[in-house]
Structures are given as structure tokens and as C-alpha cells.
Design a protein around this motif. Sequence first.
Motif, PDB file in Angstrom:
ATOM      1  N   GLY A 121       0.956  -0.972   0.055  1.00 41.39           N
ATOM      2  CA  GLY A 121       0.331  -0.513  -0.043  1.00 41.39           C
ATOM      3  C   GLY A 121       0.768   1.352  -0.529  1.00 41.39           C
ATOM      4  O   GLY A 121       2.118   0.950  -0.212  1.00 41.39           O
ATOM      5  N   SER A 122       0.408   2.821   0.019  1.00 33.09           N
ATOM      6  CA  SER A 122       0.936   3.458   0.185  1.00 33.09           C
ATOM      7  C   SER A 122      -0.088   5.047   0.407  1.00 33.09           C
ATOM      8  O   SER A 122      -1.728   4.646   0.150  1.00 33.09           O
ATOM      9  N   PHE A 123       0.582   5.658   0.794  1.00 31.35           N
ATOM     10  CA  PHE A 123      -0.150   6.975   1.680  1.00 31.35           C
ATOM     11  C   PHE A 123       0.546   8.525   1.338  1.00 31.35           C
ATOM     12  O   PHE A 123       2.451   8.155   1.710  1.00 31.35           O
ATOM     13  N   GLY A 124       0.131   9.255   0.490  1.00 30.56           N
ATOM     14  CA  GLY A 124       1.109  10.078   0.541  1.00 30.56           C
ATOM     15  C   GLY A 124       1.807  10.432  -0.636  1.00 30.56           C
ATOM     16  O   GLY A 124       2.836  10.384  -0.412  1.00 30.56           O
ATOM     17  N   GLY A 125       2.103   9.217  -0.994  1.00 32.07           N
ATOM     18  CA  GLY A 125       2.896   8.629  -2.121  1.00 32.07           C
ATOM     19  C   GLY A 125       4.131   7.977  -1.607  1.00 32.07           C
ATOM     20  O   GLY A 125       5.403   7.725  -2.213  1.00 32.07           O
ATOM     21  N   TYR A 126       3.836   7.656  -0.573  1.00 28.63           N
ATOM     22  CA  TYR A 126       4.807   6.770   0.290  1.00 28.63           C
ATOM     23  C   TYR A 126       4.692   5.357   0.795  1.00 28.63           C
ATOM     24  O   TYR A 126       3.553   4.972   0.806  1.00 28.63           O
ATOM     25  N   ARG A 127       5.497   4.104   0.587  1.00 24.66           N
ATOM     26  CA  ARG A 127       4.631   3.386   0.954  1.00 24.66           C
ATOM     27  C   ARG A 127       4.893   2.937   2.327  1.00 24.66           C
ATOM     28  O   ARG A 127       4.944   3.970   2.805  1.00 24.66           O
ATOM     29  N   THR A 128       3.054   1.922   2.693  1.00 26.18           N
ATOM     30  CA  THR A 128       3.193   1.954   3.801  1.00 26.18           C
ATOM     31  C   THR A 128       4.067   0.509   4.829  1.00 26.18           C
ATOM     32  O   THR A 128       3.379   0.234   5.307  1.00 26.18           O
ATOM     33  N   ASP A 129       4.736   1.425   5.048  1.00 27.64           N
ATOM     34  CA  ASP A 129       6.181   0.208   5.864  1.00 27.64           C
ATOM     35  C   ASP A 129       7.255   0.702   6.875  1.00 27.64           C
ATOM     36  O   ASP A 129       7.229   2.272   6.267  1.00 27.64           O
ATOM     37  N   ALA A 130       8.433   0.335   7.063  1.00 24.99           N
ATOM     38  CA  ALA A 130       9.361   1.079   7.408  1.00 24.99           C
ATOM     39  C   ALA A 130      10.106   2.192   6.572  1.00 24.99           C
ATOM     40  O   ALA A 130      10.666   3.713   6.986  1.00 24.99           O
ATOM     41  N   GLY A 131      10.339   1.433   6.071  1.00 29.49           N
ATOM     42  CA  GLY A 131      11.245   2.365   4.632  1.00 29.49           C
ATOM     43  C   GLY A 131      10.317   3.354   3.932  1.00 29.49           C
ATOM     44  O   GLY A 131      11.010   4.715   4.218  1.00 29.49           O
TER      45      GLY A 131
END
Length: 183
Positions: free
Chosen positions: A78-88
Amino acid sequence: MTRSNTARRTVAALLTAGVSAVLMTAAPAHADSNDSCHPSGAMPRVGVFGNEFAPAPSDPLVRAQGWVDAGLTCSPMGSFGGYRTDAGGYAAMAWRLTESMEPSELLSTGSVTPLAGRDDLAPGDGLLNPAGFGHAVVFDHWADDAHTSYLGYEFTAAGVQHRTIPYPYFAGQGDFRPVRAAR
């Protein structure tokens, strides 16, 4: 509505709220970096984009808190605001990096630089475990004068958290190193 029905509904609402509160606080005391939300195999990079599209404001701690407030759950696909939704993705967002990548790639791409030691950490820096898929924590501030624990922001299998973490990280969870995002 009768008083009896009103009382039953009130009790039911309170019980529901109580059960929800218990379930929400049942997260483990710490997250195992190996207990990340990464399935086996390489994670997709979520778009390459310029810093002009990264969330404002410029303070990484304010951006990190924004994801805590949003109550996001870990989903490397998934993503949120263009960033993956994980630690990285979380670290990349906080540090306004131009792409969302694995914590293990941050050092090799020059996105972060190693710091000499704990005394060089400043708010907005990080602690990085580059092994395997890795894990990243955004450093907030020291929790004690002896610099044995700190408040950090991190994205774990339990979600985005702002909590006290022993320096450099919980025992047995990898080799965490202090880093600073290349700016």
C-alpha cells in the motif's frame, strides 16, 4: 425510549468502548524487526518523485507525527501520500526522500549517511538496521540524560508508533546504526 432501554444502550456502548480500548492496547511491548509486515521477496518502490511532492512542513518530526495521527497500518504493497506504508516508506516520507525504498537500501543509495555515534544524533535523524529488508526509526529526542533510551517514530507490524526505545534498539533485533538523511 424507556429508562431501561437507555440504560442497556449506555452499558452496551461502554462495554464496546472498553473492549476496543483493550484490543487497541494489546500490541506487543516492542516490535521485532523480523516481525515486520514484509512478505518474502522484494518490495515495490512507490514511484520516483521530486521533493516538491513530499508532504509539508519541512520538519521530519512533524511529518512523522502526521502518520501517527492518521493511524496507518503496515502494508508494504500500500501507499499513503506517495510513500509505501512500511518502515522504509515511513522513513523516506519523514526525511523527504525522492523515493520510497527498503531501509536496507538507504545507506547504499546515499540517502542517509552514518553518524559517528549516539552523541551526534539530533531530532529528525534516525537509527537504521540495514540487514535483510531492514528497519528504520526516526529519532525524536533522548528520554534520559545518560542517552540509554530515546523517543522514536517507527512503522511496525503494529502500526505507526511514537514510543520510548532503548538505544540503539530492542535487544536481539539487529545492528542499528545512527544515521542522518542526506539533505
